[in-house]
Design a protein around this motif. Structure first.
Motif, PDB file in Angstrom:
ATOM      1  N   LYS A 234      21.115  87.202  42.427  1.00 22.92           N
ATOM      2  CA  LYS A 234      21.798  86.959  41.161  1.00 22.92           C
ATOM      3  C   LYS A 234      21.819  88.237  40.327  1.00 22.92           C
ATOM      4  CE  LYS A 234      20.766  82.010  40.733  1.00 22.92           C
ATOM      5  NZ  LYS A 234      20.048  80.978  39.933  1.00 22.92           N
ATOM      6  N   CYS A 235      22.925  88.435  39.656  1.00 19.54           N
ATOM      7  CA  CYS A 235      23.096  89.632  38.840  1.00 19.54           C
ATOM      8  C   CYS A 235      24.165  89.334  37.795  1.00 19.54           C
ATOM      9  CB  CYS A 235      23.518  90.810  39.722  1.00 19.54           C
ATOM     10  SG  CYS A 235      23.631  92.378  38.864  1.00 19.54           S
ATOM     11  N   ASP A 236      23.987  89.859  36.575  1.00 14.78           N
ATOM     12  CA  ASP A 236      24.982  89.572  35.546  1.00 14.78           C
ATOM     13  C   ASP A 236      25.698  90.824  35.058  1.00 14.78           C
ATOM     14  OD1 ASP A 236      22.848  90.661  34.240  1.00 14.78           O
ATOM     15  OD2 ASP A 236      22.759  89.177  32.642  1.00 14.78           O
ATOM     16  N   LEU A 237      25.459  91.959  35.733  1.00 15.12           N
ATOM     17  CA  LEU A 237      26.193  93.180  35.426  1.00 15.12           C
ATOM     18  C   LEU A 237      26.867  93.692  36.695  1.00 15.12           C
ATOM     19  CD1 LEU A 237      24.110  95.446  33.010  1.00 15.12           C
ATOM     20  CD2 LEU A 237      26.218  94.203  32.537  1.00 15.12           C
ATOM     21  N   TYR A 238      28.034  94.295  36.536  1.00 16.91           N
ATOM     22  CA  TYR A 238      28.810  94.750  37.694  1.00 16.91           C
ATOM     23  C   TYR A 238      29.472  96.090  37.371  1.00 16.91           C
ATOM     24  CZ  TYR A 238      28.326  89.835  38.991  1.00 16.91           C
ATOM     25  OH  TYR A 238      27.818  88.597  39.292  1.00 16.91           O
ATOM     26  N   ILE A 239      29.942  96.743  38.430  1.00 12.89           N
ATOM     27  CA  ILE A 239      30.840  97.879  38.254  1.00 12.89           C
ATOM     28  C   ILE A 239      32.123  97.552  39.014  1.00 12.89           C
ATOM     29  CG2 ILE A 239      28.984  99.559  37.960  1.00 12.89           C
ATOM     30  CD1 ILE A 239      29.476 100.479  40.843  1.00 12.89           C
ATOM     31  N   PRO A 240      33.258  98.119  38.597  1.00 10.22           N
ATOM     32  CA  PRO A 240      34.526  97.823  39.276  1.00 10.22           C
ATOM     33  C   PRO A 240      34.469  98.212  40.755  1.00 10.22           C
ATOM     34  CG  PRO A 240      34.927  98.922  37.183  1.00 10.22           C
ATOM     35  CD  PRO A 240      33.447  98.992  37.423  1.00 10.22           C
ATOM     36  N   ILE A 241      35.171  97.455  41.590  1.00 11.62           N
ATOM     37  CA  ILE A 241      35.218  97.719  43.031  1.00 11.62           C
ATOM     38  C   ILE A 241      35.709  99.138  43.300  1.00 11.62           C
ATOM     39  CG2 ILE A 241      36.349  97.049  45.193  1.00 11.62           C
ATOM     40  CD1 ILE A 241      36.394  94.170  44.123  1.00 11.62           C
ATOM     41  N   GLU A 242      36.670  99.594  42.496  1.00  8.06           N
ATOM     42  CA  GLU A 242      37.219 100.941  42.689  1.00  8.06           C
ATOM     43  C   GLU A 242      36.162 102.011  42.430  1.00  8.06           C
ATOM     44  OE1 GLU A 242      40.125  97.914  41.756  1.00  8.06           O
ATOM     45  OE2 GLU A 242      38.414  98.662  40.567  1.00  8.06           O
ATOM     46  N   LYS A 243      35.321 101.801  41.407  1.00 10.18           N
ATOM     47  CA  LYS A 243      34.253 102.750  41.092  1.00 10.18           C
ATOM     48  C   LYS A 243      33.238 102.801  42.217  1.00 10.18           C
ATOM     49  CE  LYS A 243      31.826 105.552  38.478  1.00 10.18           C
ATOM     50  NZ  LYS A 243      32.311 106.917  38.158  1.00 10.18           N
ATOM     51  N   PHE A 244      32.898 101.615  42.752  1.00  8.54           N
ATOM     52  CA  PHE A 244      31.939 101.548  43.860  1.00  8.54           C
ATOM     53  C   PHE A 244      32.485 102.277  45.089  1.00  8.54           C
ATOM     54  CE2 PHE A 244      30.213  99.408  47.652  1.00  8.54           C
ATOM     55  CZ  PHE A 244      28.850  99.606  47.437  1.00  8.54           C
ATOM     56  N   ALA A 245      33.767 102.064  45.383  1.00  6.66           N
ATOM     57  CA  ALA A 245      34.397 102.727  46.539  1.00  6.66           C
ATOM     58  C   ALA A 245      34.359 104.249  46.378  1.00  6.66           C
ATOM     59  CB  ALA A 245      35.842 102.240  46.691  1.00  6.66           C
ATOM     60  N   GLU A 246      34.570 104.701  45.151  1.00  6.72           N
ATOM     61  CA  GLU A 246      34.526 106.146  44.865  1.00  6.72           C
ATOM     62  C   GLU A 246      33.123 106.701  45.108  1.00  6.72           C
ATOM     63  OE1 GLU A 246      34.367 108.685  40.761  1.00  6.72           O
ATOM     64  OE2 GLU A 246      35.917 107.132  40.890  1.00  6.72           O
ATOM     65  N   LEU A 247      32.108 105.979  44.635  1.00  8.48           N
ATOM     66  CA  LEU A 247      30.716 106.406  44.830  1.00  8.48           C
ATOM     67  C   LEU A 247      30.339 106.396  46.306  1.00  8.48           C
ATOM     68  CD1 LEU A 247      29.158 104.389  41.873  1.00  8.48           C
ATOM     69  CD2 LEU A 247      29.291 106.880  42.002  1.00  8.48           C
ATOM     70  N   LYS A 248      30.804 105.375  47.009  1.00  7.66           N
ATOM     71  CA  LYS A 248      30.502 105.255  48.436  1.00  7.66           C
ATOM     72  C   LYS A 248      31.118 106.409  49.219  1.00  7.66           C
ATOM     73  CE  LYS A 248      30.229 101.694  52.029  1.00  7.66           C
ATOM     74  NZ  LYS A 248      30.547 100.284  52.347  1.00  7.66           N
ATOM     75  N   GLU A 249      32.334 106.778  48.868  1.00  8.33           N
ATOM     76  CA  GLU A 249      33.030 107.872  49.545  1.00  8.33           C
ATOM     77  C   GLU A 249      32.291 109.196  49.332  1.00  8.33           C
ATOM     78  OE1 GLU A 249      37.473 109.923  49.530  1.00  8.33           O
ATOM     79  OE2 GLU A 249      37.203 107.887  48.770  1.00  8.33           O
ATOM     80  N   GLN A 250      31.610 109.312  48.197  1.00 10.01           N
ATOM     81  CA  GLN A 250      30.863 110.526  47.879  1.00 10.01           C
ATOM     82  C   GLN A 250      29.452 110.517  48.470  1.00 10.01           C
ATOM     83  OE1 GLN A 250      30.962 110.702  43.595  1.00 10.01           O
ATOM     84  NE2 GLN A 250      33.162 111.074  43.502  1.00 10.01           N
TER      85      GLN A 250
END
Length: 381
Positions: A234-250
């Motif tokens: 369970k979690c009540d904070l998120y980051i946008p999928i696009e931001k996560f994809a950018e971080l993952k690519e880096q």
């Protein structure tokens, strides 16, 4: 039966420890409820005359933490004290404490708390806001019957968790049998610094304006501890999928087998990232171990951090500090005993067998949790 206004059945209790009585200091967490010394040395030298007294039977919560379930009623001692930031309130005889406790832990109440508190200062829930909450109020006898059912299922859940804990203790005993006590390294294994055995770092900072209400979970330290203790995602904070994809690519996203390490509060709790995990995490509060040397395994490191003998190192690093905090530089300098990799793999095989037993207990735990959640929805949804 109609819902009633909660404020008609609770009343603020605001008594300070003006006489500086030597009362035990407690905190309230979402997993342990009232507990002592959560922040360790942080309160040891503080002036406690402004702390609030919580008599047995009263509730307390941190206004900026109740949104994750950090609320409880005090049943530990006759009187305790909590931070002056906390709200404390007493309950009418017509409202059972344990019934109200379950209500405040229900999804309905938590969702309302987040909705009402969002946008206020640090998302605080003032007591006046809480008083406006609607609650089903059956007779005291009916409340007792509901509490009894929930308590029984909750006891089953706790029993299953204790079974899992015993299996974990079995693995720890095997660790000591194979590797000895890390405090004195009785088996004379090689010693090396953590920074020579893996990369030690953290995440890229995520600012508040980059967070969102949906997307990929963004773990704070409390979410990580909850995941370690209960397995809950369970979690009540998120980051946008696009931001996560950018971080993952880096290459800035943890991979399967990496370790996340708590670096504030209760130090050195380890979570090994699983293959199906997808989340990001808070920098500063959580340390990230990755890219291990061939001489070491993640499983071995995670169990090493649980050993009292090893934790003495962590305690020594806190000498003179008023805040329980383990920086990246401190983590890098930890002395790690390095037994042969063959022995570490032998330990991993043993843990794998223990985990099979844990899986069957976990299944029973999940079933009990499902029943509990269903009853909570029935009574408070």
């Amino acid at each position: 039966m109609e819902k009633v206004r909660l404020g008609d059945y609770i009343e603020e209790y605001s008594v300070r420890n003006k006489n500086d009585e030597n009362l035990p200091v407690y905190s309230v967490t979402n997993t342990q409820g009232f507990c002592r010394d959560y922040f360790g040395k942080e309160v040891a030298s503080k002036d406690k005359t402004t702390y609030k007294i919580v008599p047995k039977g009263c509730f307390a919560y941190n206004p900026s933490r109740i949104n994750v379930g950090s609320v409880d009623w005090q049943r530990k001692e006759e009187r305790v004290i909590v931070s002056p930031l906390y709200n404390v309130f007493a309950v009418s005889e017509r409202l059972r404490q344990q019934y109200l406790y379950y209500y405040l832990k229900s999804n309905f109440a938590l969702q309302r708390i987040r909705s009402v508190a969002t946008g206020s200062v640090r998302d605080n829930l003032k007591l006046e806001m809480l008083k406006e909450f609607p609650i089903w109020l059956p007779s005291v006898e009916e409340q007792d019957a509901i509490v009894k059912k929930l308590d029984i299922v909750n006891e089953v859940i706790n029993f299953r968790r204790q079974e899992i804990l015993k299996l974990e203790n079995l693995a720890q005993a095997r660790f000591v049998e194979l590797f000895g006590d890390p405090d004195n390294n009785e088996k004379s294994w090689d010693i090396d610094k953590m920074e020579h055995l893996c990369e030690v770092g953290s995440s890229k900072r995520i600012y508040q304006n980059e967070q969102s209400m949906e997307g990929v979970p963004f773990l704070r330290i409390s979410d990580l501890v909850n995941r370690i203790d209960t397995g809950s995602k369970k979690c009540d904070l998120y980051i946008p999928i696009e931001k996560f994809a950018e971080l993952k690519e880096q290459g800035l996203v943890p991979r399967s087998g990496d370790i996340l390490l708590t670096a504030r509060g209760t130090l050195g709790r380890c979570y090994i990232v699983q293959s199906d995990d997808e989340f990001y995490f808070q920098d500063g509060m959580i340390t990230w171990l990755s890219n291990y040397d061939r001489r070491i395994t993640a499983l071995y490191i995670s169990y090493l951090f649980e050993m009292p003998g090893f934790r003495k190192q962590i305690d020594a690093l806190q000498a003179g500090s008023t805040v329980a905090y383990m920086s990246i530089s401190m983590t890098k300098k930890l002395n790690i005993m390095v037994p042969p990799i063959e022995l570490q793999n032998q330990f991993a095989d043993f843990v794998k067998q223990v985990d099979k037993s844990k899986d069957s207990v976990q299944k029973a735990l999940d079933e009990a949790q499902l029943l509990f959640d269903s009853l909570m929805q029935q009574y408070f949804g």
